[in-house]
Enzyme design. Structure first.
Site, PDB file in Angstrom:
ATOM      1  N   ASN A   9       2.953   0.435  -8.181  1.00 30.50           N
ATOM      2  CA  ASN A   9       3.688   1.669  -8.249  1.00 30.50           C
ATOM      3  C   ASN A   9       5.118   1.233  -8.698  1.00 30.50           C
ATOM      4  OD1 ASN A   9       5.817   3.621  -7.485  1.00 30.50           O
ATOM      5  ND2 ASN A   9       4.296   4.545  -6.329  1.00 30.50           N
ATOM      6  N   ASP A  11       7.768   3.012  -9.631  1.00 32.22           N
ATOM      7  CA  ASP A  11       8.844   4.059  -9.226  1.00 32.22           C
ATOM      8  C   ASP A  11      10.205   3.473  -9.004  1.00 32.22           C
ATOM      9  OD1 ASP A  11       7.103   6.382  -7.014  1.00 32.22           O
ATOM     10  OD2 ASP A  11       6.978   6.051  -8.980  1.00 32.22           O
ATOM     11  N   HIS A  12      10.326   2.256  -8.610  1.00 35.82           N
ATOM     12  CA  HIS A  12      11.538   1.649  -8.072  1.00 35.82           C
ATOM     13  C   HIS A  12      12.196   0.907  -8.957  1.00 35.82           C
ATOM     14  CE1 HIS A  12      11.319   4.147  -4.598  1.00 35.82           C
ATOM     15  NE2 HIS A  12      10.366   3.422  -4.349  1.00 35.82           N
ATOM     16  N   ARG A  20      22.512   3.827 -12.507  1.00 35.58           N
ATOM     17  CA  ARG A  20      23.706   4.010 -13.244  1.00 35.58           C
ATOM     18  C   ARG A  20      23.395   4.927 -14.513  1.00 35.58           C
ATOM     19  NH1 ARG A  20      27.030  -0.636 -13.197  1.00 35.58           N
ATOM     20  NH2 ARG A  20      27.556  -0.973 -10.954  1.00 35.58           N
ATOM     21  N   HIS A  45       5.125   8.336  -9.391  1.00 33.76           N
ATOM     22  CA  HIS A  45       5.150   9.515  -8.653  1.00 33.76           C
ATOM     23  C   HIS A  45       6.360  10.194  -9.278  1.00 33.76           C
ATOM     24  CE1 HIS A  45       6.238  11.359  -4.500  1.00 33.76           C
ATOM     25  NE2 HIS A  45       5.855  12.157  -5.347  1.00 33.76           N
ATOM     26  N   ARG A  47       8.227  12.990  -9.056  1.00 40.68           N
ATOM     27  CA  ARG A  47       8.947  13.925  -7.913  1.00 40.68           C
ATOM     28  C   ARG A  47       9.650  14.994  -8.734  1.00 40.68           C
ATOM     29  NH1 ARG A  47      10.038  12.993  -2.671  1.00 40.68           N
ATOM     30  NH2 ARG A  47       8.805  10.830  -1.665  1.00 40.68           N
ATOM     31  N   ARG A  51      14.061  12.049  -8.787  1.00 36.56           N
ATOM     32  CA  ARG A  51      15.181  10.978  -8.542  1.00 36.56           C
ATOM     33  C   ARG A  51      14.522   9.662  -8.973  1.00 36.56           C
ATOM     34  NH1 ARG A  51      13.462  10.701  -2.256  1.00 36.56           N
ATOM     35  NH2 ARG A  51      13.568  12.931  -2.395  1.00 36.56           N
ATOM     36  N   HIS A  52      13.503   9.299  -9.184  1.00 42.01           N
ATOM     37  CA  HIS A  52      13.441   8.002 -10.220  1.00 42.01           C
ATOM     38  C   HIS A  52      12.485   8.476 -11.381  1.00 42.01           C
ATOM     39  CE1 HIS A  52       9.762   8.510  -7.715  1.00 42.01           C
ATOM     40  NE2 HIS A  52      10.447   7.980  -6.722  1.00 42.01           N
ATOM     41  N   GLU A  72       1.018  10.439  -9.502  1.00 40.80           N
ATOM     42  CA  GLU A  72       1.313  11.150  -7.962  1.00 40.80           C
ATOM     43  C   GLU A  72       2.167  12.423  -8.259  1.00 40.80           C
ATOM     44  OE1 GLU A  72       2.902   8.233  -5.612  1.00 40.80           O
ATOM     45  OE2 GLU A  72       0.906   7.628  -4.781  1.00 40.80           O
ATOM     46  N   THR A 103       7.865   9.393   0.941  1.00 37.51           N
ATOM     47  CA  THR A 103       6.898  10.262   1.574  1.00 37.51           C
ATOM     48  C   THR A 103       6.675   9.903   3.002  1.00 37.51           C
ATOM     49  OG1 THR A 103       5.838   9.891  -0.611  1.00 37.51           O
ATOM     50  CG2 THR A 103       4.544  11.022   1.112  1.00 37.51           C
ATOM     51  N   GLU A 153      -6.293   8.696  -0.418  1.00 29.51           N
ATOM     52  CA  GLU A 153      -5.461   7.807  -0.231  1.00 29.51           C
ATOM     53  C   GLU A 153      -5.001   7.849   1.260  1.00 29.51           C
ATOM     54  OE1 GLU A 153      -2.689   6.303  -3.328  1.00 29.51           O
ATOM     55  OE2 GLU A 153      -1.439   5.535  -1.651  1.00 29.51           O
ATOM     56  N   HIS A 193       1.456   3.021   0.919  1.00 28.16           N
ATOM     57  CA  HIS A 193       2.598   3.253   1.489  1.00 28.16           C
ATOM     58  C   HIS A 193       3.272   2.326   2.671  1.00 28.16           C
ATOM     59  CE1 HIS A 193       6.074   5.932   1.579  1.00 28.16           C
ATOM     60  NE2 HIS A 193       6.204   5.340   2.650  1.00 28.16           N
ATOM     61  N   GLY A 194       4.175   1.750   2.138  1.00 31.22           N
ATOM     62  CA  GLY A 194       5.080   0.724   3.258  1.00 31.22           C
ATOM     63  C   GLY A 194       4.263  -0.517   3.184  1.00 31.22           C
ATOM     64  N   GLY A 215       4.113  -0.404  -3.996  1.00 25.43           N
ATOM     65  CA  GLY A 215       5.400  -0.397  -5.060  1.00 25.43           C
ATOM     66  C   GLY A 215       6.472  -0.987  -4.505  1.00 25.43           C
ATOM     67  N   HIS A 216       7.387  -0.449  -3.621  1.00 29.53           N
ATOM     68  CA  HIS A 216       8.508  -0.843  -3.037  1.00 29.53           C
ATOM     69  C   HIS A 216       8.512  -2.285  -2.881  1.00 29.53           C
ATOM     70  CE1 HIS A 216      12.012  -1.219  -0.112  1.00 29.53           C
ATOM     71  NE2 HIS A 216      12.502  -0.499  -1.015  1.00 29.53           N
TER      72      HIS A 216
END
Ligand SMILES: CC(=O)[C@@H](O)[C@H](O)COP(=O)(O)O
Ligand SMILES: NCC(=O)COP(=O)(O)O
Length: 244
Positions: A9, A11-12, A20, A45, A47, A51-52, A72, A103, A153, A193-194, A215-216
């Protein structure tokens, strides 16, 4: 034993860009690096609050991803229309709350059976494979089966956020039971997730799991070691777990 797949993922990467308002780093570039390093798929994802990941990222990566896109989205008309236009290989329907940091839980399929079933039918009819992001709850899994969604998932956030070993063991057992139950119903089971480098192995060891979406932790590790190494290290841990 069957190989377990890794969906990265990105996203980040977009979170860093949005911080920025620059044009860099580009999640599309990160996706390419992740694929080169062994990612079996790319998850993004989109959203509602953007936000990302931005709409532009989805349309660009629809053209640049060489493996496959897992998009997602929340169960809304806007997001379903975007999915039908972009035509990712997979869509994972996820819950969203404006105020959430990330999430927080799985979809309430039971409480939204008709709406989710309609979304599954719409997406499947357009050739997209649908996954539902749910907690490891047998009643929710039964409700998924009734929607006809071929994938789930399992949300591993409670396992990842457990405050002590006992709680983590309880969450791991709950996930194991949910994974085995869903698999027994013929549902293809992913999880995510996580998950990170120190908690992924017990999940990856579950033979019924098809793919992990992570991802994260990978993007965080990439900030120190580089994305190619971060992906290769995660993939190695998952394969070691499967071979144990
Ligand atoms: C659905 C899921 O668990 C992840 O895709 C997560 O939502 C990543 O996005 P955020 O970090 O913005 O929550
Ligand atoms: N669906 C899980 C996902 O895509 C990545 O979640 P995380 O690893 O960023 O927590």
């Amino acid at each position: 034993m069957k190989e377990i797949l890794l969906g990265v993922n990105v996203d980040h990467i977009a979170t860093l860009r949005q911080a920025r308002g620059t044009t860099y780093p580009d999640p599309a570039h990160a996706a390419s690096v992740a694929e080169h390093a062994g990612a079996d798929g790319i998850t993004i994802h989109l959203r509602e609050d953007r936000r990302h990941i931005q709409d532009r990222d989805v349309y660009v990566m629809a053209k640049t991803i060489q493996t496959r896109m897992n998009l997602e989205i929340a169960v809304t008309d806007e997001m379903l229309a975007i999915a039908k236009e972009v035509q990712p290989e997979y869509v994972c329907l996820v819950p969203e709350k404006r105020e959430e940091l990330t999430t927080e839980g799985g979809l309430d399929v039971i409480g939204n059976q008709a709406k989710i079933t309609e979304a599954v039918n719409t997406l499947e009819a357009s050739g997209i494979k649908v996954s539902l992001f749910i907690d490891a709850d047998k009643a929710q899994i039964d409700a998924v089966k009734a929607t006809g969604a071929p994938y789930i998932e399992i949300h591993t956030g409670a396992y990842a956020d457990a405050e002590n070993d006992q709680e983590q063991a309880q969450e791991l057992e709950r996930i194991r039971e949910g994974v085995q139950y869903a698999h027994s119903l013929g549902i293809i089971v992913n999880a995510g997730h996580g998950l990170h480098y120190h908690n992924v192995k017990p999940i990856a060891q579950m033979p019924e799991i098809y793919e992990l979406n992570i991802g994260h932790a990978i993007i965080a590790r990439a900030a120190i070691d580089g994305l190619e190494k971060a992906v290769r290290d995660m993939k190695r841990l998952m394969l070691e777990a499967r071979q144990a």
